[in-house]
Design a protein around this motif. Structure first.
Motif, PDB file in Angstrom:
ATOM      1  N   GLU A 195       7.454  -3.606   5.716  1.00 45.70           N
ATOM      2  CA  GLU A 195       7.132  -3.034   4.410  1.00 45.70           C
ATOM      3  C   GLU A 195       6.850  -1.542   4.542  1.00 45.70           C
ATOM      4  O   GLU A 195       7.293  -0.725   3.721  1.00 45.70           O
ATOM      5  N   LEU A 196       6.115  -1.182   5.590  1.00 38.67           N
ATOM      6  CA  LEU A 196       5.831   0.227   5.828  1.00 38.67           C
ATOM      7  C   LEU A 196       7.094   0.997   6.195  1.00 38.67           C
ATOM      8  O   LEU A 196       7.299   2.128   5.751  1.00 38.67           O
ATOM      9  N   LEU A 197       7.947   0.380   7.024  1.00 38.27           N
ATOM     10  CA  LEU A 197       9.214   1.027   7.366  1.00 38.27           C
ATOM     11  C   LEU A 197      10.042   1.286   6.117  1.00 38.27           C
ATOM     12  O   LEU A 197      10.703   2.319   5.983  1.00 38.27           O
ATOM     13  N   THR A 198      10.014   0.327   5.196  1.00 36.79           N
ATOM     14  CA  THR A 198      10.739   0.491   3.937  1.00 36.79           C
ATOM     15  C   THR A 198      10.233   1.716   3.183  1.00 36.79           C
ATOM     16  O   THR A 198      11.010   2.531   2.674  1.00 36.79           O
ATOM     17  N   LEU A 199       8.906   1.864   3.121  1.00 40.95           N
ATOM     18  CA  LEU A 199       8.338   3.016   2.434  1.00 40.95           C
ATOM     19  C   LEU A 199       8.726   4.328   3.103  1.00 40.95           C
ATOM     20  O   LEU A 199       9.001   5.327   2.438  1.00 40.95           O
ATOM     21  N   SER A 200       8.765   4.332   4.440  1.00 41.80           N
ATOM     22  CA  SER A 200       9.091   5.569   5.148  1.00 41.80           C
ATOM     23  C   SER A 200      10.529   5.991   4.941  1.00 41.80           C
ATOM     24  O   SER A 200      10.880   7.152   5.134  1.00 41.80           O
ATOM     25  N   GLY A 201      11.381   5.040   4.560  1.00 40.51           N
ATOM     26  CA  GLY A 201      12.786   5.363   4.357  1.00 40.51           C
ATOM     27  C   GLY A 201      13.111   5.828   2.963  1.00 40.51           C
ATOM     28  O   GLY A 201      14.256   6.178   2.661  1.00 40.51           O
ATOM     29  N   GLN A 202      12.130   5.846   2.066  1.00 42.66           N
ATOM     30  CA  GLN A 202      12.378   6.254   0.687  1.00 42.66           C
ATOM     31  C   GLN A 202      12.307   7.772   0.537  1.00 42.66           C
ATOM     32  O   GLN A 202      11.576   8.446   1.270  1.00 42.66           O
ATOM     33  N   LYS A 231       5.401   9.890   6.630  1.00 42.32           N
ATOM     34  CA  LYS A 231       6.601   9.090   6.901  1.00 42.32           C
ATOM     35  C   LYS A 231       6.784   8.884   8.402  1.00 42.32           C
ATOM     36  O   LYS A 231       7.097   7.793   8.864  1.00 42.32           O
ATOM     37  N   LYS A 232       6.591   9.945   9.153  1.00 42.63           N
ATOM     38  CA  LYS A 232       6.739   9.834  10.608  1.00 42.63           C
ATOM     39  C   LYS A 232       5.722   8.860  11.188  1.00 42.63           C
ATOM     40  O   LYS A 232       6.048   8.009  12.001  1.00 42.63           O
ATOM     41  N   PHE A 233       4.474   9.011  10.742  1.00 47.20           N
ATOM     42  CA  PHE A 233       3.431   8.156  11.295  1.00 47.20           C
ATOM     43  C   PHE A 233       3.699   6.683  11.011  1.00 47.20           C
ATOM     44  O   PHE A 233       3.609   5.843  11.912  1.00 47.20           O
ATOM     45  N   ILE A 234       4.006   6.357   9.766  1.00 44.47           N
ATOM     46  CA  ILE A 234       4.177   4.935   9.456  1.00 44.47           C
ATOM     47  C   ILE A 234       5.428   4.371  10.125  1.00 44.47           C
ATOM     48  O   ILE A 234       5.471   3.202  10.503  1.00 44.47           O
TER      49      ILE A 234
END
Length: 406
Positions: free
Chosen positions: A207-214, A267-270
């Motif tokens: 879920e976090l990876l998804t957010l970082s890709g937005q 984004k990098k951190f998550i």
């Protein structure tokens, strides 16, 4: 002089990194063609050892370094720290009494001696009494003859490295034979592609990876997800207070950290934390490789003055080992992480500048210098600059890995 270097891990039986073999070239003009091995070793080691420090490349692991005849005869290895290196005698050296005496003297000073690509020739017999490690190319010696070699060398308390291990099947095979260490690219390939069920923690990370890709990140949503996991909150605060990220301010709350970091750094951190959690039961070298790839692809992609989100190169490199960590096909995994189409295309193998950049970092990992030269020529980049990006990425990865560990 700038030193060009690649490192290749040597793993123990538990798939933990035991050491790195360092592979050098010098100068933009003679980085790729054949040059005098002794000249290359002496000049590059001097440059690297004095200006950078081998420990910047290998961390706390030993460095296996190839030495040729003249550098051994002139005792050049003795300029290095005996606790940090293994002196690797290459298989092409002309062996005589003088060389044996030189190597024996070097060993007497405390430097471990390794024989590279042992070929069973009689010329190596004189080295056996003072040799610490022997590397065996598993593609060159008949496999039915290897067990007897292992038994013999173990009686001399010599450790054995199996080279050119390309698959997990080969790793397990030669582990059963009795090898102590393993070198090859098996770790960067999926062991088994199967449908692996994602547990609650993995789903949170995805879920976090998804957010970082937005394109635009919802910090409030990130905050609510991280709040559910105290360990993530702790790691975020430790990450943001790392001098590499933040030299001036003391950050003490989750909300403050997210607002201070800004969108790109969040984004990098998550992305980093998500991948670290997803791969927590895999060898730590995988995470290091992913970090190096992330930073390197970011630096090179930025140097090419590409338009768009600066996370594009970073995510491409970071997610390039996701299939290995999750033991699923990359196509299936990427479908669950809605990253941009160009990142998705690169990870799935579609030709383009991002795929070329990912191929470039793999060339560094495998010391395929011709591929590095080809990329530099194709995109009109200085070869020295590309190597500088890789060195910076290795140093950054080493620092970041310590920041995101539990």
């Amino acid at each position: 002089m700038f030193a060009y270097v690649a490192r290749q891990p040597i793993f123990d039986r538990e798939q933990t990194v035991y050491a790195y073999e360092l592979l050098f070239r010098i100068g933009e003009d003679n980085c790729f063609p054949d040059i005098s091995p002794d000249e290359a070793t002496s000049k590059i080691l001097t440059s690297t050892h004095l200006s950078l420090g081998i420990e910047q490349i290998t961390g706390d692991k030993k460095a296996f370094i190839n030495f040729h005849r003249d550098t051994l005869m002139y005792r050049f290895p003795t300029s290095l720290d005996a606790n940090k290196v293994v002196i690797e005698v290459v298989e092409t050296v002309d062996v005589d009494d003088a060389l044996v005496a030189a190597c024996k003297h070097i060993r007497g000073l405390g430097y471990p001696i390794a024989l590279d690509d042992y070929d069973m020739q009689g010329k190596w017999e004189a080295f056996i009494p003072f040799t610490s490690v022997i590397k065996i190319d598993t593609t060159e010696i008949p496999h039915e003859e290897i067990p007897a070699l292992i038994e013999r060398f173990h009686k001399h308390k010599i450790k054995l490295v199996a080279e050119r291990i390309e698959t997990y099947e080969e790793f397990h095979k030669f582990k059963e034979m009795g090898f102590d260490y393993f070198q090859g690219f098996f770790l960067a390939r999926p062991e088994i592609v199967r449908h692996k069920r994602l547990g609650p923690t993995s789903l949170t990370m995805m879920e976090l990876l998804t957010l970082s890709g937005q394109a635009t990140i919802d910090l409030q949503k990130v905050n609510s997800i991280i709040e559910r996991d105290p360990s993530l909150t702790y790691l975020l605060l430790r990450f943001i207070n790392n001098p590499l990220v933040n030299k001036r301010h003391k950050i003490t709350s989750l909300k403050h950290a997210l607002n201070f970091m800004g969108e790109v750094e969040v984004k990098k951190f998550i992305a980093l934390m998500s991948l670290a959690k997803l791969g927590e039961y895999k060898p730590s070298e995988l995470m290091h490789m992913a970090l190096v790839r992330a930073k390197f692809c970011e630096l090179v992609f930025t140097s090419l003055k590409q338009q768009g989100d600066s996370m594009t190169g970073f995510l491409t490199g970071l997610l390039s080992l996701l299939d290995v960590m999750m033991e699923q096909s990359i196509d299936d995994l990427i479908s669950k992480v809605p990253v941009s189409d160009n990142v998705k295309d690169a990870l799935c193998g579609k030709p383009g500048i991002l795929k070329d950049t990912l191929t470039l970092v793999i060339c560094f990992e495998q010391a395929r210098w011709g591929g590095v030269k080809k990329f530099a020529a194709k995109y009109s980049l200085r070869q020295a600059m590309v190597h500088e990006c890789f060195m910076e990425a290795m140093k950054w990865a080493h620092q970041m890995q310590s920041s995101i560990k539990d």
